[in-house]
Structure formats: C-alpha cells, structure tokens
Design a protein around this motif. Structure first.
Motif, short mmCIF file in Angstrom:
data_model
loop_
_atom_site.label_atom_id
_atom_site.label_comp_id
_atom_site.label_asym_id
_atom_site.label_seq_id
_atom_site.Cartn_x
_atom_site.Cartn_y
_atom_site.Cartn_z
N UNK A 146 0.84 -1.20 0.00
CA UNK A 146 0.00 0.00 0.00
C UNK A 146 0.88 1.25 0.00
N UNK A 147 0.32 2.36 -0.48
CA UNK A 147 1.08 3.62 -0.40
C UNK A 147 1.01 4.18 1.00
N UNK A 189 4.15 1.90 2.33
CA UNK A 189 5.26 2.89 2.29
C UNK A 189 5.17 3.84 3.47
N UNK A 190 3.96 3.96 4.04
CA UNK A 190 3.77 4.88 5.17
C UNK A 190 2.65 4.38 6.07
N UNK A 228 6.06 5.36 11.36
CA UNK A 228 6.57 4.85 10.07
C UNK A 228 6.39 5.94 9.03
N UNK A 229 7.34 6.88 8.98
CA UNK A 229 7.26 8.00 8.03
C UNK A 229 7.44 7.48 6.60
N UNK A 230 6.92 8.22 5.58
CA UNK A 230 6.94 7.74 4.20
C UNK A 230 8.33 7.32 3.72
N UNK A 231 8.42 6.09 3.24
CA UNK A 231 9.64 5.55 2.60
C UNK A 231 10.89 5.53 3.49
#
Ligand code: BTN
Length: 323
Positions: free
Chosen positions: A85-86, A112-113, A127-130
C-alpha cells in the motif's frame, strides 16, 4: 483496468511486448495502455518503448513495490498473497480486517507509510513515508490462544537472524521480541489475534524495522536506532522485506510454530536480557532480580534476591543498561 495489470505482464518477461498485445490481454484500448504506462513511469518504473516492438520493464522503483519484493521472495506460503500500500493507518488493523473477510494463511501487507502505527502496550509506532519497513503477516495456525505466545519469539528470532546475515551487525533480542543493536531498538513486533474460546482463528504478526530514519523524536531518541545510523548504509527495503519473509517462513516451518527446548536454547543465546538485572511490576510492586534463562512457552526466568524463581509472561520488563 488497473495499472498493476500492465506491470504484472511486463514483469514476467524481459522481452518487448507490443501495445496491441497488452491491450488485447487486458481487454482495453491502446490509448488506455499508453495512459497506464505513463502512470507507471510517474510512479518510478522505468519502461523502455521502441517503435514496432512495444514496451519493456527496465527498472523497478527504489521504494517498496511488489515486483521488486517478489524478486527476493523464496517462500511457499508467506507472501503468496502480498499487497503493498502507499499509505495506511496500521498494517495490523488493515490485515485484521482482511482476516475477518477470510484472507488466506500467509497474506502479507506492507506499506510505504503508516499514519496510525501501533506499538505494544498501547504505544504508537512511527513509520514515516519511505523511511522504515512496516509489515504484517497473517497466519491461520491450528492452536489454542494460550499457544500464540510462542509465535512472537519465533518471529523475533527469524528477524534477528536475517538482520545478522544481511547487515553483519551484532543484533540481539531483548525479551520478549525487540531486536536491538548495542543498547538501542531496531525492530518492534506486535502480535494480535482473533480467537474463539479454545481455537485461534488467525494471528497477525506486525513488524516494524527502522531502516533509513536518522532522527527520532526526543522522547525515544535515547532508545531507538536504525540500520542507517548503525551502518551508514541505505539498505534496499524490497530486499530486506523479501529476506525477512523468507526467514519467517523458514523458522515457522522448521519449528512447526512451537518453542521446543532446542529452539529456546537458540533464542536464549541471542537474548540480551538473560544474565542481566531486570525489574518488573507484580501485584502493584516493583520487583527486581536477575534474568537467568528462557523457560517453556518463551517465558523469562528471573531469580529474585531470595533465590526464588519467577517465570514472566510478555509484560513490561526493564533491563539494566538497556532501556
Ligand atoms: C513495539 O515494539 O511496541 C511493537 C511495534 C510494532 C510495529 C509494527 S509496524 C507494522 C505493524 N503495524 C502496526 O500498527 N504495528 C506493527
């Protein structure tokens, strides 16, 4: 049509596939295929196009994506249904929903986030993006709710072993299932389940690994670390996730999801808590002692100052010199 359908076809070959062949296979127009290719390129996929030959996938994006993870996956069950998922609140919550809807044994969700990541004991998990890895694995084992406590230490063992192999860091397990380096935490695991009185319906094992995060909020910076901080290197998250899933399946299969004495001995050797002074809460009192081993069921064996032994289930234990 979903752009991932185009990706599915392109990722199965390294030959060129014509726009018409893609359109026919997916039952859409060539214009729709072209739009899909454009959107994939915008998402970081490298797609070569040559007149009269068609399209070819030439580069996968660096961020988490199913095609890249699948390149590393060597499992039979875990990840056979893998969804990337994004963004999502919590992969555990999302997967529990899928579990209620009948998702099969081995389903994996990663993202990713995470915007509402959950930690143990009601804490939050960032869990920050990427930046980091956040994923959850659904299992449908035949076991009683009381036996579920044996699965999380096995997951800790699997992740710790994989990390040692990939990074060459001296990773250790802080009982019950944090993976640490030195005195700081690299990995957290949160297991949740849905069960009837005497039978588990499913377990969701949620795993968070700090990969590229270099700054942590002040309140946890003394106890949190990442692979980047420990090694100075950026690890490919797709490779990491593939390797973690391989390692989880290997441990789960080898042990048949049960903590035999052999497995406990192996766990004990990697467990930084054993041999240290610990404190814990019991009946509204704070007790201290020395952790002397791991008992059946993965419980922590603690010797109190009067020589008596307590076997602790997975609660909060403070380990002297760590966190
Ligand atoms: C802990 O050490 O407190 C456990 C942290 C578990 C975090 C992971 S990230 C993926 C999964 N989804 C969640 O919301 N939590 C777990």
């Amino acid at each position: 049509m979903n752009t991932n359908d185009i990706l599915d076809i392109l990722s199965r070959t390294d030959k060129y596939i014509s726009g018409q062949a893609l359109a026919d296979a997916l039952g859409v127009s060539r214009q729709a295929v072209w739009k899909g290719i454009k959107s994939l390129r915008e998402r970081g996929y490298g797609i070569d196009s040559v007149t009269n030959k068609g399209y070819r996938l030439s580069k996968l994006p660096d961020h988490l994506n199913a095609s890249a993870i699948n390149k590393y996956l060597r499992t039979k069950i875990i990840g056979s249904d893998l969804r990337v998922l994004d963004s999502v609140g919590s992969t555990n919550d999302y997967l529990k929903q899928l579990g209620n809807d009948g998702a099969p044994n081995g389903t994996v969700i990663t993202t990713r986030e995470q915007t509402k990541g959950k930690g143990r004991l009601g804490r939050t998990w960032q869990s920050a993006p990427d930046k980091n890895l956040a994923f959850s694995v659904l299992l449908r084992p035949k076991m009683t709710p009381a036996e579920v406590g044996e699965v999380t230490p096995l997951a800790g063992l699997a992740i710790c072993k994989a990390l040692r192999e990939i990074t060459e860091l001296d990773c250790m397990i802080k009982w019950p299932n944090d993976v640490i380096v030195g005195r700081k935490k690299l990995v957290g695991i949160l297991t949740e389940m849905s069960a009837e009185y005497d039978a588990v319906e499913y377990i969701v094992i949620g795993i968070g690994v700090n990969v590229d995060q270099s700054v942590f909020p002040e309140e946890i910076s003394y106890k949190a670390t990442s692979l980047l901080l420990e090694t100075g290197r950026h690890f490919d998250k797709n490779m990491l996730l593939g390797s973690f899933l391989n390692s989880l399946e290997k441990e789960f299969t080898r042990t048949n999801l049960s903590l035999t004495r052999d497995v406990l001995d192996e766990y004990e050797k990697m467990c930084v808590t054993v041999g240290r002074s610990v404190t814990f809460r019991h009946d509204n009192r704070t007790l201290s002692g020395i952790a002397v081993g791991i008992a059946e069921g993965g419980r922590l064996k603690v010797m109190l100052s009067d020589g008596t032994i307590r076997k602790l289930g997975s609660g909060e234990v403070t380990v002297q010199g760590i966190y």
